[in-house]
Design an enzyme around this catalytic site. Structure first.
Site, mmCIF file in Angstrom:
data_model
loop_
_atom_site.group_PDB
_atom_site.id
_atom_site.type_symbol
_atom_site.label_atom_id
_atom_site.label_comp_id
_atom_site.label_asym_id
_atom_site.label_seq_id
_atom_site.Cartn_x
_atom_site.Cartn_y
_atom_site.Cartn_z
ATOM 1 N N GLY A 7 0.832 -1.198 0.000
ATOM 2 C CA GLY A 7 0.000 0.000 0.000
ATOM 3 C C GLY A 7 0.865 1.246 0.000
ATOM 4 N N CYS A 20 5.337 -6.107 1.547
ATOM 5 C CA CYS A 20 5.695 -4.686 1.489
ATOM 6 C C CYS A 20 5.043 -3.937 2.667
ATOM 7 C CB CYS A 20 5.325 -4.097 0.133
ATOM 8 S SG CYS A 20 6.187 -2.537 -0.228
ATOM 9 N N TYR A 21 4.081 -3.046 2.420
ATOM 10 C CA TYR A 21 3.399 -2.394 3.529
ATOM 11 C C TYR A 21 2.818 -3.436 4.481
ATOM 12 C CZ TYR A 21 0.102 0.574 6.112
ATOM 13 O OH TYR A 21 -0.590 1.222 7.112
ATOM 14 N N HIS A 77 7.733 -7.516 -3.730
ATOM 15 C CA HIS A 77 6.450 -7.934 -4.294
ATOM 16 C C HIS A 77 6.623 -9.246 -5.077
ATOM 17 C CE1 HIS A 77 3.966 -4.366 -3.427
ATOM 18 N NE2 HIS A 77 5.106 -3.703 -3.506
ATOM 19 N N GLU A 120 4.308 -11.018 -6.288
ATOM 20 C CA GLU A 120 3.177 -11.229 -7.197
ATOM 21 C C GLU A 120 3.418 -10.679 -8.594
ATOM 22 O OE1 GLU A 120 2.163 -7.351 -4.963
ATOM 23 O OE2 GLU A 120 3.305 -9.190 -4.657
ATOM 24 N N ASP A 138 -18.309 -13.142 -21.740
ATOM 25 C CA ASP A 138 -18.937 -13.141 -20.416
ATOM 26 C C ASP A 138 -20.412 -13.507 -20.491
ATOM 27 O OD1 ASP A 138 -16.471 -12.249 -19.606
ATOM 28 O OD2 ASP A 138 -17.066 -10.157 -19.438
ATOM 29 N N LYS A 151 -11.245 -12.789 -15.742
ATOM 30 C CA LYS A 151 -11.546 -13.020 -17.155
ATOM 31 C C LYS A 151 -10.978 -14.346 -17.651
ATOM 32 C CE LYS A 151 -13.182 -10.963 -20.975
ATOM 33 N NZ LYS A 151 -14.485 -10.300 -21.076
#
Length: 539
Positions: A72, A103-104, A194, A196, A253, A394
């Site tokens: 964050g 991180c944060y 990070h 990710e 979708d 998605k």
């Protein structure tokens, strides 16, 4: 009426309280949705919550296998900085839930448990070499299979300068003493980087170690199981006689949602497609054939071309076009709904990114906004919502579609905007201009498929610029006709995108065919802008 009032609302968090999940507490990081994506890629279900979530909300879920604290933009020591509630920390302790702070999130973990966080002398952004303390592969279960050094993506200004009781350092960088910390007894870990993001090549391995090996989350999140689960639930929800109404556009979708609903309740699901006159060439006919014949969906198509184009006459402002098309769609849809036997439910194709947008932490002074209204459909329709895709990204929707046996051409279709070609005609919309753009767009799609580039591209389309006239030569005569542009982008999340490097020979064929076959276009340009700063669509 104030914003959001008087409209059908989307549902809140998932109400399947027994499904095992990893809970991700979002502190406003731009990467929070990537954490969720990486966990889902491990076939483990996860949900994103605001970092301000109350313990009572989490406690409803009986099987939270792990909690991740995201990054964050705040500093934990600032006034008004977001913090995990005492009730959530108590829940973690009571259930012995493993925690990973990123991180944060690591700084919040340390700050809450008695550690110290201060501003760093140097900020650390970009790739950094992370080193274990002893120069050998660590015995930490979080780093199983990793070596003594590895590259990770940093994005921080603050750093830890004192650990909470019971924690010890596992790894550092030249700029930060505490880059990986752990407390094995309390099952808590912290990462200053990070894992990710794609710039952290071994980040997926760390997340896999945490989610599968440490938290013992079962990789049981599969789309075939999800489909069966939804079908069973919706049959109970709707009952033996309930009827469901839904709008179908032909995109992935709405196609997947319609097929799933048809599998659940058969012809008690009524699908409606509205032809607004701004669809792709022969789109309505193709969707009708595919949905009725191949997917056995009870679909009716309303031909409202004249009505929409009449409302759009002389309108050049793209926002006005959107509002006209949106309002007219609602009017047509409601009129059509009255022709169908009484329905109690409305099928809505909400995706998980829509939910994330509604629940993500926006800052200390922000309230978490309610979900977007459902395309503006008024609450006076007195319909209850069914959202079969609200838990899915998605790529998961596509995976679900394949599991349902829908053909790949339908599953991997490029996104198409709700207002259709109306916002790809950069002036007022006329029948002649729509036809011109339909023909150009159809040629582009033919060539992308034939050359094998269609599936490599995230989105591709043509734009018509009626107000731009260019001089050309055809045969022995001069022409003064329209200019068109081709836009092809590669992207995974549509939040950022780069222009697709289409080979010159393919560009040449597309240009030659459009200029020769589409009367009224004598020049074609290729858009080489990225998002940001440009957007994918031109309007």
């Amino acid at each position: 009426m104030s914003e959001g009032e008087g409209y059908l609302k989307q549902s809140a968090q998932s109400e399947n309280f027994d499904r095992p999940q990893v809970a991700i507490l979002d502190f406003g990081s731009q990467y929070s949705h990537l954490i969720a994506r990486r966990v889902r890629e491990l076939h483990v279900f996860c949900e994103l919550y605001s970092c301000l979530v109350e313990a009572e909300v989490l406690a409803k879920h009986s099987n939270i296998t792990a909690i991740v604290l995201s990054g964050g933009p705040s500093s934990v020591y600032d006034e008004g900085a977001p913090h995990v509630s005492e009730g959530v920390w108590n829940l973690i302790k009571e259930r012995n839930i493993p925690v990973l702070g990123i991180c944060y999130g690591m700084q919040e973990l340390a700050h809450a448990l008695g550690g110290s966080v201060t501003p760093g002398l140097k900020h650390e952004y970009g790739k950094s070499l992370v080193k274990t303390l002893n120069g050998e592969a660590s015995s930490s279960p979080l780093l199983e299979g990793l070596g003594a050094e590895f590259t990770m993506w940093m994005s921080h200004g603050d750093k830890l300068n004192g650990l909470p009781d019971g924690f010890h350092a596992v790894a550092n960088t030249d700029n930060a003493e505490y880059v990986i910390i752990e407390n094995l007894e309390r099952r808590m870990w912290g990462l200053q980087f990070h894992p990710e993001v794609t710039h952290s090549p071994l980040g997926k391995d760390i997340l896999k170690n945490f989610v599968l090996n440490i938290a013992k989350s079962e990789p049981t999140w599969t789309m075939s199981d999800y489909a069966n689960e939804f079908i069973e639930e919706v049959r109970k929800q709707v009952g033996p006689n309930g009827r469901v109404l839904g709008a179908v556009s032909g995109g992935v979708d709405s196609t997947v949602a319609a097929v799933l609903m048809t599998r659940a309740i058969g012809h008690r699901f009524h699908a409606v497609m509205v032809d607004n006159g701004c669809l792709r060439k022969n789109e309505a006919e193709r969707v009708l054939q595919r949905m009725r014949d191949d997917c056995e969906v009870d679909l009716r198509c309303v031909d409202a071309k004249d009505r929409f184009l009449g409302q759009l006459k002389g309108v050049t402002d793209p926002e006005k076009k959107r509002k006209i098309i949106g309002k007219t769609f609602i009017d047509v849809f409601q009129e059509e709904a009255k022709q169908i036997e009484t329905c109690d439910w409305l099928l809505q194709g909400t995706l998980y990114p829509d939910v994330i947008e509604s629940i993500s932490y926006k800052g200390p002074s922000a309230t978490i906004k309610t979900h977007h209204n459902v395309g503006g459909l008024p609450a006076s329709m007195h319909l209850k919502l069914i959202e079969p895709l609200r838990d899915l990204f998605k790529d998961e929707v596509r995976e679900l579609g394949l599991a349902l046996g829908i053909d790949e051409d339908s599953i991997y279709r490029h996104p198409f905007p709700g207002p259709g070609l109306a916002i790809r005609i950069l002036s007022d919309v006329t029948v002649e201009r729509v036809k011109m753009l339909q023909e150009a767009d159809d040629i582009l799609m033919q060539e992308l498929h034939a050359s094998g580039h269609y599936r490599k591209i995230g989105q591709a389309f043509c734009v018509l610029m009626p107000t731009v006239h260019t001089v050309g030569v055809m045969g022995d005569g001069r022409t003064y006709e329209h200019c068109a542009a081709v836009r092809c982008v590669e992207t995974t999340d549509y939040m950022t995108a780069d222009f697709y490097h289409l080979p010159y020979d393919v560009m040449g064929r597309v240009s030659s065919r459009i200029i020769n076959e589409v009367r009224g276009i004598n020049r074609l340009c290729y858009d080489i802008s990225s998002k940001p700063p440009a957007t994918i669509e031109w309007e």
